[in-house]
Structures are given as C-alpha cells and as structure tokens.
Write a protein that holds these residues in place. Structure first.
Motif, PDB file in Angstrom:
ATOM      1  N   GLY A 309      31.539  25.324  46.382  1.00 54.40           N
ATOM      2  CA  GLY A 309      31.100  26.495  45.645  1.00 54.40           C
ATOM      3  C   GLY A 309      31.314  27.795  46.384  1.00 54.40           C
ATOM      4  O   GLY A 309      31.930  27.841  47.451  1.00 54.40           O
ATOM      5  N   VAL A 310      30.792  28.866  45.796  1.00 59.72           N
ATOM      6  CA  VAL A 310      30.968  30.224  46.287  1.00 59.72           C
ATOM      7  C   VAL A 310      29.615  30.926  46.323  1.00 59.72           C
ATOM      8  O   VAL A 310      28.844  30.843  45.361  1.00 59.72           O
ATOM      9  CB  VAL A 310      31.929  31.010  45.364  1.00 59.72           C
ATOM     10  CG1 VAL A 310      31.904  32.497  45.684  1.00 59.72           C
ATOM     11  CG2 VAL A 310      33.346  30.470  45.482  1.00 59.72           C
ATOM     12  N   ILE A 311      29.330  31.598  47.433  1.00 56.95           N
ATOM     13  CA  ILE A 311      28.160  32.470  47.537  1.00 56.95           C
ATOM     14  C   ILE A 311      28.677  33.905  47.620  1.00 56.95           C
ATOM     15  O   ILE A 311      29.486  34.228  48.497  1.00 56.95           O
ATOM     16  CB  ILE A 311      27.299  32.134  48.761  1.00 56.95           C
ATOM     17  CG1 ILE A 311      26.755  30.709  48.662  1.00 56.95           C
ATOM     18  CG2 ILE A 311      26.144  33.129  48.889  1.00 56.95           C
ATOM     19  CD1 ILE A 311      25.945  30.280  49.878  1.00 56.95           C
ATOM     20  N   ALA A 312      28.234  34.752  46.694  1.00 57.04           N
ATOM     21  CA  ALA A 312      28.722  36.133  46.638  1.00 57.04           C
ATOM     22  C   ALA A 312      27.564  37.108  46.596  1.00 57.04           C
ATOM     23  O   ALA A 312      26.565  36.892  45.900  1.00 57.04           O
ATOM     24  CB  ALA A 312      29.607  36.325  45.403  1.00 57.04           C
ATOM     25  N   THR A 313      27.719  38.195  47.328  1.00 55.52           N
ATOM     26  CA  THR A 313      26.719  39.266  47.375  1.00 55.52           C
ATOM     27  C   THR A 313      27.369  40.572  46.965  1.00 55.52           C
ATOM     28  O   THR A 313      28.473  40.900  47.420  1.00 55.52           O
ATOM     29  CB  THR A 313      26.142  39.410  48.790  1.00 55.52           C
ATOM     30  OG1 THR A 313      25.470  38.203  49.158  1.00 55.52           O
ATOM     31  CG2 THR A 313      25.156  40.572  48.866  1.00 55.52           C
ATOM     32  N   GLY A 314      26.712  41.311  46.087  1.00 54.57           N
ATOM     33  CA  GLY A 314      27.248  42.606  45.673  1.00 54.57           C
ATOM     34  C   GLY A 314      26.297  43.331  44.748  1.00 54.57           C
ATOM     35  O   GLY A 314      25.141  42.925  44.551  1.00 54.57           O
ATOM     36  N   GLU A 315      26.799  44.394  44.152  1.00 56.85           N
ATOM     37  CA  GLU A 315      25.996  45.225  43.260  1.00 56.85           C
ATOM     38  C   GLU A 315      25.874  44.536  41.896  1.00 56.85           C
ATOM     39  O   GLU A 315      26.875  44.171  41.280  1.00 56.85           O
ATOM     40  CB  GLU A 315      26.664  46.595  43.099  1.00 56.85           C
ATOM     41  CG  GLU A 315      25.904  47.571  42.224  1.00 56.85           C
ATOM     42  CD  GLU A 315      26.668  48.869  42.009  1.00 56.85           C
ATOM     43  OE1 GLU A 315      26.212  49.669  41.164  1.00 56.85           O
ATOM     44  OE2 GLU A 315      27.714  49.059  42.663  1.00 56.85           O
ATOM     45  N   ALA A 316      24.646  44.363  41.427  1.00 67.02           N
ATOM     46  CA  ALA A 316      24.416  43.664  40.165  1.00 67.02           C
ATOM     47  C   ALA A 316      24.951  44.458  38.979  1.00 67.02           C
ATOM     48  O   ALA A 316      24.896  45.698  38.962  1.00 67.02           O
ATOM     49  CB  ALA A 316      22.927  43.403  39.982  1.00 67.02           C
ATOM     50  N   LEU A 317      25.450  43.728  37.990  1.00 68.00           N
ATOM     51  CA  LEU A 317      25.974  44.361  36.780  1.00 68.00           C
ATOM     52  C   LEU A 317      24.899  45.122  36.020  1.00 68.00           C
ATOM     53  O   LEU A 317      25.172  46.141  35.389  1.00 68.00           O
ATOM     54  CB  LEU A 317      26.590  43.298  35.856  1.00 68.00           C
ATOM     55  CG  LEU A 317      28.075  42.999  35.992  1.00 68.00           C
ATOM     56  CD1 LEU A 317      28.459  41.879  35.031  1.00 68.00           C
ATOM     57  CD2 LEU A 317      28.920  44.234  35.717  1.00 68.00           C
ATOM     58  N   ASP A 318      23.656  44.620  36.081  1.00 65.16           N
ATOM     59  CA  ASP A 318      22.581  45.230  35.297  1.00 65.16           C
ATOM     60  C   ASP A 318      21.930  46.434  35.992  1.00 65.16           C
ATOM     61  O   ASP A 318      20.924  46.963  35.519  1.00 65.16           O
ATOM     62  CB  ASP A 318      21.519  44.181  34.944  1.00 65.16           C
ATOM     63  CG  ASP A 318      20.861  43.566  36.183  1.00 65.16           C
ATOM     64  OD1 ASP A 318      21.094  44.053  37.308  1.00 65.16           O
ATOM     65  OD2 ASP A 318      20.123  42.574  36.017  1.00 65.16           O
ATOM     66  N   GLY A 319      22.500  46.839  37.137  1.00 65.02           N
ATOM     67  CA  GLY A 319      21.977  48.012  37.827  1.00 65.02           C
ATOM     68  C   GLY A 319      20.721  47.768  38.623  1.00 65.02           C
ATOM     69  O   GLY A 319      20.049  48.726  39.038  1.00 65.02           O
ATOM     70  N   SER A 320      20.371  46.499  38.869  1.00 65.03           N
ATOM     71  CA  SER A 320      19.119  46.178  39.564  1.00 65.03           C
ATOM     72  C   SER A 320      19.275  46.114  41.082  1.00 65.03           C
ATOM     73  O   SER A 320      18.404  45.590  41.770  1.00 65.03           O
ATOM     74  CB  SER A 320      18.574  44.843  39.043  1.00 65.03           C
ATOM     75  OG  SER A 320      19.531  43.803  39.202  1.00 65.03           O
ATOM     76  N   GLY A 321      20.371  46.634  41.619  1.00 65.07           N
ATOM     77  CA  GLY A 321      20.563  46.646  43.062  1.00 65.07           C
ATOM     78  C   GLY A 321      21.449  45.510  43.531  1.00 65.07           C
ATOM     79  O   GLY A 321      22.150  44.859  42.750  1.00 65.07           O
ATOM     80  N   GLU A 322      21.396  45.244  44.822  1.00 64.09           N
ATOM     81  CA  GLU A 322      22.230  44.189  45.399  1.00 64.09           C
ATOM     82  C   GLU A 322      21.622  42.814  45.144  1.00 64.09           C
ATOM     83  O   GLU A 322      20.413  42.613  45.298  1.00 64.09           O
ATOM     84  CB  GLU A 322      22.400  44.413  46.906  1.00 64.09           C
ATOM     85  CG  GLU A 322      23.377  43.441  47.544  1.00 64.09           C
ATOM     86  CD  GLU A 322      23.744  43.815  48.961  1.00 64.09           C
ATOM     87  OE1 GLU A 322      24.728  44.564  49.141  1.00 64.09           O
ATOM     88  OE2 GLU A 322      23.046  43.368  49.890  1.00 64.09           O
ATOM     89  N   LYS A 323      22.473  41.870  44.750  1.00 65.29           N
ATOM     90  CA  LYS A 323      22.023  40.500  44.489  1.00 65.29           C
ATOM     91  C   LYS A 323      23.015  39.505  45.083  1.00 65.29           C
ATOM     92  O   LYS A 323      24.180  39.830  45.338  1.00 65.29           O
ATOM     93  CB  LYS A 323      21.861  40.253  42.990  1.00 65.29           C
ATOM     94  CG  LYS A 323      20.678  40.987  42.372  1.00 65.29           C
ATOM     95  CD  LYS A 323      20.411  40.530  40.942  1.00 65.29           C
ATOM     96  CE  LYS A 323      19.140  41.166  40.401  1.00 65.29           C
ATOM     97  NZ  LYS A 323      18.848  40.707  39.012  1.00 65.29           N
ATOM     98  N   THR A 324      22.530  38.282  45.279  1.00 63.90           N
ATOM     99  CA  THR A 324      23.356  37.205  45.809  1.00 63.90           C
ATOM    100  C   THR A 324      23.294  36.011  44.860  1.00 63.90           C
ATOM    101  O   THR A 324      22.196  35.592  44.466  1.00 63.90           O
ATOM    102  CB  THR A 324      22.882  36.772  47.211  1.00 63.90           C
ATOM    103  OG1 THR A 324      22.991  37.882  48.108  1.00 63.90           O
ATOM    104  CG2 THR A 324      23.729  35.620  47.744  1.00 63.90           C
TER     105      THR A 324
END
Length: 403
Positions: A309-324
């Motif tokens: 699998g893949v673990i990714a961290t970045g800016e959430a699409l819904d504008g709620s900040g950074e998510k993983t």
C-alpha cells in the motif's frame, strides 16, 4: 471481444492469462508466446482445465524484432501484453511500432549489463507512438502499477496535494525454502543489491543498499522489518506529482533472506559481470537464478498474506488542513493459488496486468503515445481490480509516518 497476445510464461503471465480467460467477454482470443513453448502449453492446459477457454501458444525470442513482427502480423492482436523480462521491453515496443499495435508492460526497461531500471528509454518512444496512433501503457503491475494508481486516487478523492509518500510492500508469505525469491530471481536480486534511492526536495538521494531499516505492523501479517530501496514508480510519481517533497519505497525481508543474500553477494554470486568457467562465459547472477527454486513452483507451499500500500500526507481536499491516508490491499497466498495455481506475489502483478489490458481494450483508458499509470483515471481501474480479487481499503491516520 478483442484478441490479445501475451509475451512471457512465468508466474505473472500464468495469473494474467487465467484472469483474461475468466473475462472472456473482453478477451475473446488469447495468444501466449515465450522462448520456451512448453511453459506456454502448461499454462494453456491449466487455463483449459479451470475455465474451459482455449489459449493458442507459440515459441518466440522476444529480443528478435523481425520474429516478433512476423508473429504479431500472423495473429493480428489488438494489444501486445509484455510479461517477459524487462530487458525485452524495447524490442517488443519496436515490434509494436512496426505493426501499429498497442503495448502494455509491468516493469520498465533495464539493460542487461547494468542494474539500472529507469523510464527514460521508454519515455523516448512517446512521439513515435503518438505519430503511429497507438498507445503504450507502462508498469501495469502492483508496484509499479497499483501503487501509483493508489496515489492518484488519493489525489482525486482525499488530498489536494501530496507532500510525503511512502510505498510499503510486505510479503508475509512462508514457502518453507531456505532461500527463494517470489518473482524472477535475477530481477529481484538486481533490485535488492542496487543502491537505494529516494526522492527528497527535488532530487534523488542515493544511500547504500539495505542501509535504512524500519519496522511496521502490517495488517494480516504482523510486525515486519522493511528496508528502503529504489523502485521505478518513484521516478514516475515524482514526475506526475510535482509538489512531492519526499517519496520512499520500502520492502520487507526476513532475516534468513538477508543472511543468504549477504553470503551470496560476498562470494560474487550476485554479480552481473561475465566470468570464464571451463572455457565458457557465464554471468554469476544468471547461474544463481537457474539453480534457485522457480517462483512459479512456490504457489502450493506458500502460506500467509501480502500487504502492499501507500501512505500519503498532504493538504486535504476539503480544506481541513494536512491529513495522512493509508490505502492498501491484503492478498492471501492460499486464495491466489486456489484460483489460479500461483502464489500471491504473481497474483498481485498478474491481475493488474489483466485489468490494465481491459482498460485499454474497452477504451476506458486511451491515448496516442506512451503513458504511465499516474496519467489515467484511477476509478475504473480500481473498481475492476476489486471485482477481480484485489480490493483496497483506505483509512485516515492520526499523524504522518515518522520512520
């Protein structure tokens, strides 16, 4: 219904051809060719027993472009699926160009005389494929392949940007052998013994092979040691996710595997430099591959699961900040063998090869030129992948990974 020509007769090919036969509404005629026709015949016999579908078989040296051209013209397929060795990618692409036929593979080109696998040789074909009005799809396996599609699914549905990306490949299967590789031994050992490289701040950073180790608790397997190494999807992911700050690839290896590989490396058996033996020139790694158990022979004895699998961290699409987010698949060796007669490492590559082929043949993925998986819509691919035995799961983690 379409006509397809598959090149190669190893475990991945066996899975792919079995799954094609199980989807006869898409794959109307299946033709299978390799250097050893008896291997093709064995796959065809198994497919006939399991599905009732016929598979036509041929002998071919895929490095001989004129022979490949003649075979393609004889069969007139809609698609050539290259499941042979990575050394043969370019000759098969040349044959597809000459005959005007679409192309798909699971691994990028690698020169015989150098342990270096990169996309630039195949990317250089883009204009010629575009001018010919045909499509080449590169890396439609699991990693590369599904892992890239996983990343793009997250970009489409969860993350506006991906800042950090880690690919985790765990084979928790036990085959009872002292030392054996779960896919082509020559390719496996060349990958593992090559220097590690990861993407960081706009460039690749090279470190010693097996130099960075971490432990991760894989669902369906348990805690396993994983080592950072280079894998080709890092090259395409860093190209198609321009905001990526760090990208790494991790693969698990048991202590016994590491011990045996270290000894073999120390005595020169993993070398790809030719040596003279009793008047004949041999390549040590090719000789080693010849005496190791064949990956396709491990299916019946391999027990346990894979978890990739893949673990990714970045800016959430819904504008709620950074998510993983963590998106992955768990595959059972036993279930893979029951369905296709092959273990899960072959299954997790062979099924995506079939699905990628289906995407092209049905027109869900199309284009003129050379394309990577990241350039395609992830949704129809992952929908079909789940239906065909490799479902995925997604969960949000409470923080970015810190290994």
């Amino acid at each position: 219904m379409s006509k397809v020509l598959v090149i190669g007769a190893g475990g991945v090919s066996s899975v792919c051809v079995h799954k094609m036969a199980m989807n006869a509404d898409i794959f109307g005629e299946i033709h299978l060719a390799s250097r050893t026709k008896s291997k093709c015949d064995a796959i065809a016999e198994s497919v006939k027993e399991r599905t009732g579908q016929e598979v036509a078989t041929y002998e071919i040296d895929a490095e001989e472009v004129p022979a490949m051209v003649n075979l393609i013209r004889k069969i007139e397929p809609s698609l050539v699926v290259n499941l042979a060795l990575p050394y043969q990618d370019l000759p098969i692409m040349d044959a597809c160009l000459e005959t005007g036929v679409d192309y798909l593979d699971t691994a990028n080109y690698e020169p015989k005389d150098e342990a270096k696998f990169e996309y630039h040789w195949q990317w250089a074909y883009h204009d010629r494929f575009k001018e010919a009005g045909i499509m080449a799809l590169l890396g439609s396996g699991f990693d590369p392949g599904v892992t890239s599609v996983f990343a793009m699914w997250l970009k489409k549905h969860k993350l506006k940007t991906i800042r950090q990306l880690d690919i985790l490949d765990c084979n928790g299967g036990d085959h009872g052998q002292a030392f054996a590789t779960n896919f082509n031994p020559e390719i496996n050992i060349r990958e593992v013994t090559a220097p590690a490289r990861h993407w960081e701040n706009g460039e690749f950073v090279e470190t010693p092979a097996m130099g960075k180790r971490m432990v991760f608790d894989f669902e369906g397997v348990g805690a396993r040691a994983a080592y950072m190494m280079y894998h080709e999807e890092l090259e395409s992911l860093s190209k198609f996710i321009p905001e990526l700050e760090r990208g790494r690839f991790w693969m698990t290896f048991g202590d016994e595997y590491i011990k045996h590989l270290t000894v073999l490396q120390n005595v020169g058996m993993t070398s790809i430099d030719p040596i003279k033996y009793k008047g004949q020139e041999i390549i040590p790694l090719q000789f080693l591959a010849a005496v190791l158990p064949k990956p396709e022979s491990l299916g019946e004895t391999t027990k346990g699961n894979t978890n990739i699998g893949v673990i990714a961290t970045g800016e959430a699409l819904d504008g709620s900040g950074e998510k993983t987010f963590y998106i992955n698949n768990i595959c059972s060796h036993e279930k893979a063998y029951e369905e296709t007669g092959n273990q899960a490492v072959s299954y997790t590559t062979g099924v995506p090869a079939m699905v990628g082929s289906a995407m092209m043949l049905t027109g869900k993925w199309k284009g003129d030129g050379v394309f990577n998986m990241e350039q395609m819509d992830p949704d129809p691919f992952l929908d079909m992948l789940g239906e065909q035995g490799l479902p995925y799961q997604v969960k949000e983690l409470d923080r970015p990974v810190d290994f």
